[in-house]
Design a protein around this motif. Structure first.
Motif, PDB file in Angstrom:
ATOM      1  N   ALA A   8       0.833  -1.196   0.000  1.00 36.61           N
ATOM      2  CA  ALA A   8       0.000   0.000   0.000  1.00 36.61           C
ATOM      3  C   ALA A   8       0.868   1.247   0.000  1.00 36.61           C
ATOM      4  CB  ALA A   8      -0.914  -0.008   1.223  1.00 36.61           C
ATOM      5  N   LYS A   9       0.536   2.168  -0.888  1.00 30.45           N
ATOM      6  CA  LYS A   9       1.231   3.446  -0.977  1.00 30.45           C
ATOM      7  C   LYS A   9       0.491   4.487  -0.143  1.00 30.45           C
ATOM      8  CE  LYS A   9      -0.281   6.306  -3.487  1.00 30.45           C
ATOM      9  NZ  LYS A   9      -1.203   7.503  -3.338  1.00 30.45           N
ATOM     10  N   ILE A  10       1.211   5.276   0.630  1.00 30.05           N
ATOM     11  CA  ILE A  10       0.600   6.440   1.266  1.00 30.05           C
ATOM     12  C   ILE A  10       1.438   7.665   0.939  1.00 30.05           C
ATOM     13  CG2 ILE A  10      -0.581   5.204   3.127  1.00 30.05           C
ATOM     14  CD1 ILE A  10       1.648   5.972   5.016  1.00 30.05           C
ATOM     15  N   ASN A  11       0.759   8.807   0.885  1.00 29.69           N
ATOM     16  CA  ASN A  11       1.432  10.087   0.707  1.00 29.69           C
ATOM     17  C   ASN A  11       1.528  10.746   2.069  1.00 29.69           C
ATOM     18  OD1 ASN A  11      -0.516   9.591  -1.798  1.00 29.69           O
ATOM     19  ND2 ASN A  11       1.322  10.632  -2.547  1.00 29.69           N
ATOM     20  N   LEU A  12       2.718  10.731   2.648  1.00 34.52           N
ATOM     21  CA  LEU A  12       2.898  11.383   3.946  1.00 34.52           C
ATOM     22  C   LEU A  12       2.717  12.885   3.827  1.00 34.52           C
ATOM     23  CD1 LEU A  12       5.948   9.403   5.394  1.00 34.52           C
ATOM     24  CD2 LEU A  12       3.519   9.109   5.924  1.00 34.52           C
ATOM     25  N   ALA A  13       3.014  13.433   2.662  1.00 36.61           N
ATOM     26  CA  ALA A  13       2.746  14.834   2.350  1.00 36.61           C
ATOM     27  C   ALA A  13       2.438  14.919   0.861  1.00 36.61           C
ATOM     28  CB  ALA A  13       3.939  15.722   2.698  1.00 36.61           C
ATOM     29  N   LEU A  14       1.588  15.868   0.483  1.00 37.96           N
ATOM     30  CA  LEU A  14       1.222  16.054  -0.916  1.00 37.96           C
ATOM     31  C   LEU A  14       0.920  17.527  -1.149  1.00 37.96           C
ATOM     32  CD1 LEU A  14       0.504  15.067  -3.735  1.00 37.96           C
ATOM     33  CD2 LEU A  14      -1.745  14.395  -2.882  1.00 37.96           C
ATOM     34  N   GLN A  36       1.981  -4.042   4.115  1.00 39.39           N
ATOM     35  CA  GLN A  36       0.778  -4.828   3.833  1.00 39.39           C
ATOM     36  C   GLN A  36       0.172  -4.358   2.510  1.00 39.39           C
ATOM     37  OE1 GLN A  36      -0.152  -7.325   5.997  1.00 39.39           O
ATOM     38  NE2 GLN A  36       1.613  -6.767   7.259  1.00 39.39           N
ATOM     39  N   GLY A  37      -0.675  -5.198   1.904  1.00 38.31           N
ATOM     40  CA  GLY A  37      -1.331  -4.797   0.671  1.00 38.31           C
ATOM     41  C   GLY A  37      -1.971  -5.964  -0.036  1.00 38.31           C
ATOM     42  N   ASP A  38      -2.177  -5.806  -1.341  1.00 38.19           N
ATOM     43  CA  ASP A  38      -2.699  -6.898  -2.152  1.00 38.19           C
ATOM     44  C   ASP A  38      -1.630  -7.977  -2.296  1.00 38.19           C
ATOM     45  OD1 ASP A  38      -4.986  -5.377  -2.512  1.00 38.19           O
ATOM     46  OD2 ASP A  38      -4.381  -4.631  -4.483  1.00 38.19           O
ATOM     47  N   ARG A  39      -2.060  -9.170  -2.721  1.00 39.64           N
ATOM     48  CA  ARG A  39      -1.115 -10.270  -2.958  1.00 39.64           C
ATOM     49  C   ARG A  39      -1.281 -10.762  -4.385  1.00 39.64           C
ATOM     50  NH1 ARG A  39       3.209 -11.291  -0.354  1.00 39.64           N
ATOM     51  NH2 ARG A  39       3.024 -13.523  -0.781  1.00 39.64           N
ATOM     52  N   LEU A  40      -0.158 -10.940  -5.072  1.00 41.10           N
ATOM     53  CA  LEU A  40      -0.162 -11.482  -6.428  1.00 41.10           C
ATOM     54  C   LEU A  40       0.656 -12.757  -6.465  1.00 41.10           C
ATOM     55  CD1 LEU A  40      -0.213  -8.156  -6.806  1.00 41.10           C
ATOM     56  CD2 LEU A  40      -0.079  -8.781  -9.208  1.00 41.10           C
ATOM     57  N   SER A  41       0.173 -13.739  -7.188  1.00 39.28           N
ATOM     58  CA  SER A  41       0.942 -14.952  -7.462  1.00 39.28           C
ATOM     59  C   SER A  41       0.840 -15.236  -8.949  1.00 39.28           C
ATOM     60  CB  SER A  41       0.427 -16.135  -6.641  1.00 39.28           C
ATOM     61  OG  SER A  41      -0.926 -16.416  -6.945  1.00 39.28           O
ATOM     62  N   VAL A  42       1.933 -15.758  -9.527  1.00 40.51           N
ATOM     63  CA  VAL A  42       1.962 -16.027 -10.966  1.00 40.51           C
ATOM     64  C   VAL A  42       2.539 -17.425 -11.206  1.00 40.51           C
ATOM     65  CG1 VAL A  42       2.241 -13.593 -11.533  1.00 40.51           C
ATOM     66  CG2 VAL A  42       4.266 -15.021 -11.320  1.00 40.51           C
ATOM     67  N   ARG A  43       2.056 -18.039 -12.264  1.00 41.04           N
ATOM     68  CA  ARG A  43       2.607 -19.320 -12.705  1.00 41.04           C
ATOM     69  C   ARG A  43       2.598 -19.327 -14.227  1.00 41.04           C
ATOM     70  NH1 ARG A  43      -2.582 -20.005 -11.059  1.00 41.04           N
ATOM     71  NH2 ARG A  43      -4.012 -21.096 -12.486  1.00 41.04           N
ATOM     72  N   SER A  44       3.428 -20.143 -14.812  1.00 42.77           N
ATOM     73  CA  SER A  44       3.522 -20.214 -16.270  1.00 42.77           C
ATOM     74  C   SER A  44       2.206 -20.724 -16.857  1.00 42.77           C
ATOM     75  CB  SER A  44       4.666 -21.146 -16.683  1.00 42.77           C
ATOM     76  OG  SER A  44       5.901 -20.626 -16.243  1.00 42.77           O
ATOM     77  N   THR A 158       7.960   2.207  11.523  1.00 39.10           N
ATOM     78  CA  THR A 158       6.959   2.918  12.325  1.00 39.10           C
ATOM     79  C   THR A 158       5.584   2.270  12.168  1.00 39.10           C
ATOM     80  OG1 THR A 158       8.142   5.026  12.130  1.00 39.10           O
ATOM     81  CG2 THR A 158       5.800   5.134  12.674  1.00 39.10           C
ATOM     82  N   PRO A 159       4.913   1.944  13.267  1.00 31.82           N
ATOM     83  CA  PRO A 159       3.571   1.350  13.166  1.00 31.82           C
ATOM     84  C   PRO A 159       2.593   2.334  12.507  1.00 31.82           C
ATOM     85  CG  PRO A 159       4.499   0.980  15.345  1.00 31.82           C
ATOM     86  CD  PRO A 159       5.387   1.977  14.666  1.00 31.82           C
ATOM     87  N   VAL A 160       1.729   1.800  11.640  1.00 31.91           N
ATOM     88  CA  VAL A 160       0.789   2.635  10.903  1.00 31.91           C
ATOM     89  C   VAL A 160      -0.565   1.953  10.852  1.00 31.91           C
ATOM     90  CG1 VAL A 160       1.541   1.639   8.695  1.00 31.91           C
ATOM     91  CG2 VAL A 160       0.374   3.845   8.713  1.00 31.91           C
ATOM     92  N   LEU A 161      -1.601   2.749  10.864  1.00 31.17           N
ATOM     93  CA  LEU A 161      -2.971   2.265  10.751  1.00 31.17           C
ATOM     94  C   LEU A 161      -3.638   2.984   9.589  1.00 31.17           C
ATOM     95  CD1 LEU A 161      -5.275   0.541  11.990  1.00 31.17           C
ATOM     96  CD2 LEU A 161      -5.850   2.530  13.407  1.00 31.17           C
ATOM     97  N   LEU A 162      -4.234   2.216   8.669  1.00 31.67           N
ATOM     98  CA  LEU A 162      -4.965   2.769   7.532  1.00 31.67           C
ATOM     99  C   LEU A 162      -6.459   2.620   7.799  1.00 31.67           C
ATOM    100  CD1 LEU A 162      -2.937   1.141   4.603  1.00 31.67           C
ATOM    101  CD2 LEU A 162      -2.529   3.338   5.731  1.00 31.67           C
ATOM    102  N   MET A 264      -6.570  -1.424   8.198  1.00 33.28           N
ATOM    103  CA  MET A 264      -5.407  -2.278   7.939  1.00 33.28           C
ATOM    104  C   MET A 264      -4.260  -1.767   8.801  1.00 33.28           C
ATOM    105  SD  MET A 264      -3.394  -3.208   4.368  1.00 33.28           S
ATOM    106  CE  MET A 264      -4.481  -4.554   3.906  1.00 33.28           C
ATOM    107  N   ALA A 265      -3.681  -2.672   9.592  1.00 31.46           N
ATOM    108  CA  ALA A 265      -2.561  -2.322  10.461  1.00 31.46           C
ATOM    109  C   ALA A 265      -1.277  -2.876   9.863  1.00 31.46           C
ATOM    110  CB  ALA A 265      -2.775  -2.892  11.857  1.00 31.46           C
ATOM    111  N   GLY A 266      -0.213  -2.097   9.967  1.00 37.72           N
ATOM    112  CA  GLY A 266       1.077  -2.541   9.452  1.00 37.72           C
ATOM    113  C   GLY A 266       2.174  -1.649   9.969  1.00 37.72           C
TER     114      GLY A 266
END
Length: 269
Positions: A8-14, A36-44, A158-162, A264-266
């Motif tokens: 997961a991307k966050i903008n601490l400042a924008l 933390q975030g989405d999960r991707l898996s790939v196979r041939s 640093t602990p973060v909560l989304l 989401m905690a991470g």
């Protein structure tokens, strides 16, 4: 099989500096990434395919026009890949979810085949956040967000909560609601200094479109975090904490008092 987390991307400042003649906005932003975030898996496979699961899979209306499929098409990766995407991040949420997924595809291709020399240009064509999401390391983005420079990351771990109100908030209307006032450049220094002394210029226009953002920020700030702010164009907000126990206590209270909100905690990478 290869697997990768789409952090997961966050903008601490924008800081939004001006609207450009090409319709884009000149930005200065401090990117950070959560572990933390989405999960991707790939196979041939004989050809490229994409399947989606997870809580927010229904938010992807066209899997074959999805940015994951576009990222696959943008990179040489052999005969074909069957990609499974577990969508755990909300869509249109200010977390760069799609961009994070594309960044994970780039890292998977890097593991299997290496990336072409022009990978950053290919990533930029997919979206302004994608180059930063490929590396998923704290950095400063300028221009439209694709010009990246390193920053001293003194907030790693640093602990973060989304927190998200489970309401999608498309980016376009938020930028359109920006008042056009340049409130000054982003400060310089290590990550913590820039984050604490910076701001998010899209917070006010986002709240005008989604008032629940203000409610989330009010509740988060009651827990006395290091920092609570909206990420990107919203509607997700984040809070940084001195300890995991402080974060967990805040998360438990939010889950109890605001059960409809997504959490989401991470920790920051």
């Amino acid at each position: 099989m290869l697997t990768e987390t789409a952090y997961a991307k966050i903008n601490l400042a924008l800081h939004v500096r001006r609207r450009r003649e090409d319709g884009y906005h000149e930005l200065e932003t401090l990117f950070a990434f959560v572990d933390q975030g989405d999960r991707l898996s790939v196979r041939s496979a004989s050809q490229d395919t994409l399947s989606t699961t997870g809580e927010f899979a229904s938010g992807i209306e066209d899997p074959f026009g999805n940015i994951v499929a576009k990222a696959l098409a943008a990179l040489p990766h052999g005969q074909g890949w069957a990609v499974d995407l577990e969508k755990q991040l909300p869509v249109a949420a200010g977390l760069g979810g799609g961009s994070a997924d594309a960044g994970a595809v780039f890292r998977l291709v890097e593991q299997a085949h290496g990336l072409p020399e022009d990978w950053m240009a290919r990533a930029s064509r997919l979206g302004a956040d994608v180059p930063a999401c490929v590396r998923s390391q704290a950095c400063i983005g300028t221009g439209t967000g694709t010009d990246l420079t390193d920053v001293d990351n003194d907030l790693a771990g640093t602990p973060v909560l989304l927190v998200n109100p489970r309401l999608p908030l498309p980016t376009g209307p938020v930028f359109k609601a920006w008042d056009g006032i340049d409130r000054g450049a982003m400060p310089v220094g290590p990550l913590r200094t820039v984050a604490l002394d910076g701001r998010n210029d899209l917070e006010a226009p986002a709240i005008s479109l989604c008032p629940q953002i203000a409610d989330i920020l009010h509740v988060l700030r009651e827990g006395d975090p290091i920092l609570a702010r909206m990420s990107g164009s919203g509607a997700t907000c984040f809070a940084l904490y001195e300890s995991a126990s402080d974060r967990n206590e805040a998360a438990a209270k939010l889950a109890r008092d605001h059960g409809g909100w997504w959490l989401m905690a991470g920790a920051l990478r």
